[in-house]
Write a protein that holds these residues in place. Structure first.
Motif, PDB file in Angstrom:
ATOM      1  N   THR A  28       0.697  -1.106  -0.019  1.00 47.80           N
ATOM      2  CA  THR A  28      -0.046  -0.041   0.062  1.00 47.80           C
ATOM      3  C   THR A  28       0.833   1.452  -0.115  1.00 47.80           C
ATOM      4  OG1 THR A  28       0.002   0.305   2.370  1.00 47.80           O
ATOM      5  CG2 THR A  28      -1.696  -1.303   1.163  1.00 47.80           C
ATOM      6  N   TYR A  29       0.182   2.468  -0.191  1.00 51.56           N
ATOM      7  CA  TYR A  29       0.953   3.605  -0.182  1.00 51.56           C
ATOM      8  C   TYR A  29       1.355   3.910   1.293  1.00 51.56           C
ATOM      9  CZ  TYR A  29      -3.084   6.018   1.969  1.00 51.56           C
ATOM     10  OH  TYR A  29      -4.131   6.438   2.527  1.00 51.56           O
ATOM     11  N   TYR A  30       0.796   3.232   2.398  1.00 46.47           N
ATOM     12  CA  TYR A  30       1.300   3.678   3.654  1.00 46.47           C
ATOM     13  C   TYR A  30       2.333   2.313   4.090  1.00 46.47           C
ATOM     14  CZ  TYR A  30      -3.285   1.195   3.960  1.00 46.47           C
ATOM     15  OH  TYR A  30      -4.211   0.346   3.443  1.00 46.47           O
ATOM     16  N   ASN A  31       2.693   1.605   3.025  1.00 45.21           N
ATOM     17  CA  ASN A  31       3.813   0.499   3.377  1.00 45.21           C
ATOM     18  C   ASN A  31       3.233  -0.498   4.181  1.00 45.21           C
ATOM     19  OD1 ASN A  31       6.410  -0.056   2.515  1.00 45.21           O
ATOM     20  ND2 ASN A  31       7.159   0.490   4.544  1.00 45.21           N
ATOM     21  N   TRP A  32       2.034  -0.976   4.031  1.00 45.73           N
ATOM     22  CA  TRP A  32       1.588  -2.289   4.461  1.00 45.73           C
ATOM     23  C   TRP A  32       1.685  -3.374   3.379  1.00 45.73           C
ATOM     24  CZ3 TRP A  32      -3.121  -1.669   8.203  1.00 45.73           C
ATOM     25  CH2 TRP A  32      -2.687  -1.054   9.318  1.00 45.73           C
ATOM     26  N   TYR A  33       1.850  -4.586   3.535  1.00 50.81           N
ATOM     27  CA  TYR A  33       1.361  -5.396   2.502  1.00 50.81           C
ATOM     28  C   TYR A  33       0.160  -6.133   2.933  1.00 50.81           C
ATOM     29  CZ  TYR A  33       2.788  -9.585  -0.588  1.00 50.81           C
ATOM     30  OH  TYR A  33       2.774 -10.494  -1.649  1.00 50.81           O
ATOM     31  N   GLN A  34      -0.835  -6.167   1.917  1.00 57.94           N
ATOM     32  CA  GLN A  34      -1.941  -6.806   2.266  1.00 57.94           C
ATOM     33  C   GLN A  34      -2.773  -7.435   0.968  1.00 57.94           C
ATOM     34  OE1 GLN A  34      -3.905  -3.200   3.875  1.00 57.94           O
ATOM     35  NE2 GLN A  34      -4.878  -2.500   1.779  1.00 57.94           N
ATOM     36  N   SER A  35      -3.803  -7.873   1.382  1.00 62.76           N
ATOM     37  CA  SER A  35      -4.639  -8.503   0.513  1.00 62.76           C
ATOM     38  C   SER A  35      -6.269  -8.388   0.871  1.00 62.76           C
ATOM     39  CB  SER A  35      -4.538 -10.123   0.335  1.00 62.76           C
ATOM     40  OG  SER A  35      -5.457 -10.640  -0.808  1.00 62.76           O
ATOM     41  N   VAL A  36      -6.957  -8.067  -0.047  1.00 61.45           N
ATOM     42  CA  VAL A  36      -8.309  -7.742   0.286  1.00 61.45           C
ATOM     43  C   VAL A  36      -9.126  -8.657  -0.181  1.00 61.45           C
ATOM     44  CG1 VAL A  36     -10.447  -6.132   0.112  1.00 61.45           C
ATOM     45  CG2 VAL A  36      -7.814  -5.233  -0.148  1.00 61.45           C
ATOM     46  N   LEU A  37     -10.411  -9.436   0.724  1.00 61.48           N
ATOM     47  CA  LEU A  37     -10.841 -10.641   0.386  1.00 61.48           C
ATOM     48  C   LEU A  37     -12.342 -10.322   0.727  1.00 61.48           C
ATOM     49  CD1 LEU A  37      -8.107 -11.559   1.763  1.00 61.48           C
ATOM     50  CD2 LEU A  37      -8.960 -13.486   0.136  1.00 61.48           C
ATOM     51  N   LEU A  38     -13.388 -11.249   0.354  1.00 63.22           N
ATOM     52  CA  LEU A  38     -14.686 -11.165   0.957  1.00 63.22           C
ATOM     53  C   LEU A  38     -14.664 -12.694   1.893  1.00 63.22           C
ATOM     54  CD1 LEU A  38     -16.814  -9.954  -2.154  1.00 63.22           C
ATOM     55  CD2 LEU A  38     -16.072  -8.603   0.033  1.00 63.22           C
ATOM     56  N   ASP A  39     -15.313 -12.604   2.908  1.00 66.07           N
ATOM     57  CA  ASP A  39     -15.735 -13.971   3.375  1.00 66.07           C
ATOM     58  C   ASP A  39     -16.731 -14.839   2.719  1.00 66.07           C
ATOM     59  OD1 ASP A  39     -18.161 -13.252   4.565  1.00 66.07           O
ATOM     60  OD2 ASP A  39     -16.898 -12.697   6.485  1.00 66.07           O
ATOM     61  N   PRO A  40     -17.235 -15.904   3.118  1.00 66.92           N
ATOM     62  CA  PRO A  40     -18.273 -16.709   2.286  1.00 66.92           C
ATOM     63  C   PRO A  40     -19.628 -16.085   2.398  1.00 66.92           C
ATOM     64  CG  PRO A  40     -16.875 -18.193   3.708  1.00 66.92           C
ATOM     65  CD  PRO A  40     -16.593 -16.691   3.973  1.00 66.92           C
ATOM     66  N   GLU A  41     -19.920 -15.161   3.470  1.00 64.58           N
ATOM     67  CA  GLU A  41     -20.909 -14.309   3.349  1.00 64.58           C
ATOM     68  C   GLU A  41     -20.860 -12.823   2.891  1.00 64.58           C
ATOM     69  OE1 GLU A  41     -23.408 -14.251   6.854  1.00 64.58           O
ATOM     70  OE2 GLU A  41     -23.462 -16.346   7.312  1.00 64.58           O
TER      71      GLU A  41
END
Length: 128
Positions: free
Chosen positions: A105-118
Protein backbone atom coordinates in the motif's frame (compact mmCIF):
# COMPACT_ATOMS: atom_id res chain seq x y z
CA UNK A 1 -8.33 3.99 28.72
CA UNK A 2 -10.97 2.31 26.59
CA UNK A 3 -10.06 -0.68 24.44
CA UNK A 4 -11.73 -2.75 21.76
CA UNK A 5 -13.07 -5.98 23.21
CA UNK A 6 -15.13 -7.41 20.34
CA UNK A 7 -16.02 -6.86 16.74
CA UNK A 8 -19.32 -8.57 16.08
CA UNK A 9 -20.52 -9.64 12.66
CA UNK A 10 -24.15 -10.38 11.85
CA UNK A 11 -24.13 -13.73 10.06
CA UNK A 12 -26.67 -15.89 8.29
CA UNK A 13 -24.86 -18.97 9.63
CA UNK A 14 -22.81 -18.27 12.79
CA UNK A 15 -21.37 -21.79 12.88
CA UNK A 16 -20.17 -21.77 9.27
CA UNK A 17 -18.85 -18.21 9.30
CA UNK A 18 -17.04 -18.52 12.62
CA UNK A 19 -15.64 -21.83 11.35
CA UNK A 20 -14.28 -20.04 8.27
CA UNK A 21 -12.26 -17.64 10.46
CA UNK A 22 -11.12 -20.54 12.67
CA UNK A 23 -9.87 -22.49 9.64
CA UNK A 24 -8.13 -19.57 7.95
CA UNK A 25 -6.55 -17.85 10.97
CA UNK A 26 -6.51 -20.55 13.65
CA UNK A 27 -8.63 -18.51 16.09
CA UNK A 28 -9.95 -20.58 19.00
CA UNK A 29 -13.63 -20.58 19.92
CA UNK A 30 -14.56 -19.14 23.31
CA UNK A 31 -16.87 -22.02 24.17
CA UNK A 32 -18.05 -20.50 27.47
CA UNK A 33 -20.04 -17.86 25.56
CA UNK A 34 -21.46 -20.11 22.84
CA UNK A 35 -25.21 -19.96 22.29
CA UNK A 36 -27.60 -20.97 19.52
CA UNK A 37 -27.34 -17.44 18.08
CA UNK A 38 -23.72 -16.53 18.91
CA UNK A 39 -20.14 -17.76 18.51
CA UNK A 40 -17.06 -15.94 19.79
CA UNK A 41 -13.46 -16.36 18.73
CA UNK A 42 -10.33 -15.34 20.63
CA UNK A 43 -8.04 -13.42 18.27
CA UNK A 44 -5.29 -12.97 20.84
CA UNK A 45 -5.75 -9.23 21.38
CA UNK A 46 -9.52 -8.86 21.16
CA UNK A 47 -12.38 -11.10 20.16
CA UNK A 48 -14.46 -11.65 17.06
CA UNK A 49 -18.14 -12.39 17.58
CA UNK A 50 -20.73 -13.77 15.18
CA UNK A 51 -24.38 -12.95 15.86
CA UNK A 52 -27.22 -14.77 14.14
CA UNK A 53 -29.70 -12.52 12.35
CA UNK A 54 -32.08 -13.10 15.30
CA UNK A 55 -29.86 -10.70 17.25
CA UNK A 56 -31.16 -7.74 15.23
CA UNK A 57 -34.47 -8.00 17.11
CA UNK A 58 -32.81 -8.91 20.40
CA UNK A 59 -30.80 -5.66 20.19
CA UNK A 60 -33.78 -3.64 18.92
CA UNK A 61 -32.08 -3.19 15.54
CA UNK A 62 -34.83 -4.74 13.42
CA UNK A 63 -35.35 -1.60 11.35
CA UNK A 64 -31.68 -1.75 10.31
CA UNK A 65 -31.58 -5.43 9.39
CA UNK A 66 -32.14 -4.83 5.69
CA UNK A 67 -29.19 -2.46 5.18
CA UNK A 68 -27.06 -3.21 2.14
CA UNK A 69 -23.47 -2.60 1.19
CA UNK A 70 -20.14 -2.74 2.96
CA UNK A 71 -20.59 -1.47 6.50
CA UNK A 72 -17.32 -2.54 8.14
CA UNK A 73 -13.89 -3.90 7.31
CA UNK A 74 -12.15 -6.55 9.39
CA UNK A 75 -8.37 -6.17 9.48
CA UNK A 76 -6.40 -9.20 10.57
CA UNK A 77 -2.69 -8.62 11.09
CA UNK A 78 -0.12 -11.36 10.56
CA UNK A 79 3.60 -11.60 11.37
CA UNK A 80 5.17 -11.38 7.91
CA UNK A 81 4.68 -10.79 4.19
CA UNK A 82 5.10 -14.52 3.74
CA UNK A 83 2.13 -15.08 6.09
CA UNK A 84 -0.06 -12.87 3.90
CA UNK A 85 1.01 -14.84 0.83
CA UNK A 86 0.46 -18.15 2.63
CA UNK A 87 -2.94 -17.28 4.10
CA UNK A 88 -4.63 -15.90 0.97
CA UNK A 89 -4.81 -19.35 -0.71
CA UNK A 90 -5.99 -20.86 2.60
CA UNK A 91 -8.80 -18.29 2.72
CA UNK A 92 -9.73 -18.94 -0.92
CA UNK A 93 -9.80 -22.69 -0.33
CA UNK A 94 -12.07 -22.10 2.69
CA UNK A 95 -14.57 -20.16 0.57
CA UNK A 96 -13.29 -16.57 0.42
CA UNK A 97 -13.36 -14.43 -2.73
CA UNK A 98 -10.26 -12.49 -3.73
CA UNK A 99 -10.95 -8.78 -4.28
CA UNK A 100 -7.34 -7.55 -4.48
CA UNK A 101 -4.29 -9.82 -4.42
CA UNK A 102 -1.39 -9.06 -2.05
CA UNK A 103 0.22 -5.68 -2.71
CA UNK A 104 2.20 -2.94 -0.98
CA UNK A 105 0.00 0.00 0.00
CA UNK A 106 0.99 3.66 -0.19
CA UNK A 107 1.26 3.56 3.65
CA UNK A 108 3.76 0.67 3.38
CA UNK A 109 1.63 -2.24 4.48
CA UNK A 110 1.52 -5.53 2.59
CA UNK A 111 -2.06 -6.71 2.35
CA UNK A 112 -4.76 -8.51 0.43
CA UNK A 113 -8.48 -7.70 0.30
CA UNK A 114 -11.02 -10.52 0.35
CA UNK A 115 -14.69 -11.31 0.97
CA UNK A 116 -15.63 -14.04 3.44
CA UNK A 117 -18.25 -16.65 2.43
CA UNK A 118 -21.09 -14.27 3.44
CA UNK A 119 -19.66 -11.32 1.51
CA UNK A 120 -18.08 -9.42 4.42
CA UNK A 121 -14.86 -7.58 3.57
CA UNK A 122 -11.64 -8.47 5.37
CA UNK A 123 -7.98 -7.73 4.83
CA UNK A 124 -4.95 -9.79 5.74
CA UNK A 125 -2.23 -7.27 6.69
CA UNK A 126 1.44 -7.10 7.48
CA UNK A 127 2.66 -3.69 8.67
CA UNK A 128 6.14 -3.33 7.17
Amino acid sequence: MAHLSYVNVFAKDVVALSGFYQRVFGFKEIEAIRSPIFRGLDTGKSSLGFNALDAYELLHLGEFSDTRGVKFLLNIDVDSQADVDRMVPVALEAGATLVKPPYVTYYNWYQSVLLDPEGNVFRINFMM
